[in-house]
Design a protein around this motif. Structure first.
Motif: not given
Length: 72
Positions: A44-60
């Protein structure tokens, strides 16, 4: 080689600015606090983070920091 650097400079003007590790950690701490997350809520944290931070952060990198912050 110089041509390649000029092309990269041109392309980089159009890419979103990437978060530094410190900025990314600050944003992830905010998300974890908002969700009142524990280690069972990693997805849930990762999903929220990806939605909010988008492509400005590396997933790994994001995943590594979230695991550390959650104590997973």
């Amino acid at each position: 080689m110089e041509k390649t650097y000029k092309e990269l400079a041109c392309i980089n003007r159009y890419l979103p600015k990437q978060y530094t590790e410190e900025e990314l950690e600050q944003e992830l701490v905010k998300i974890i606090d908002e969700l009142q997350a524990d280690k069972s809520m990693f997805g849930q944290v990762m999903g929220t983070a990806k939605a909010r931070l988008g492509n400005r952060a590396d997933g790994k990198t994001m995943s590594i920091i979230v695991k550390r912050l959650l104590g997973a």
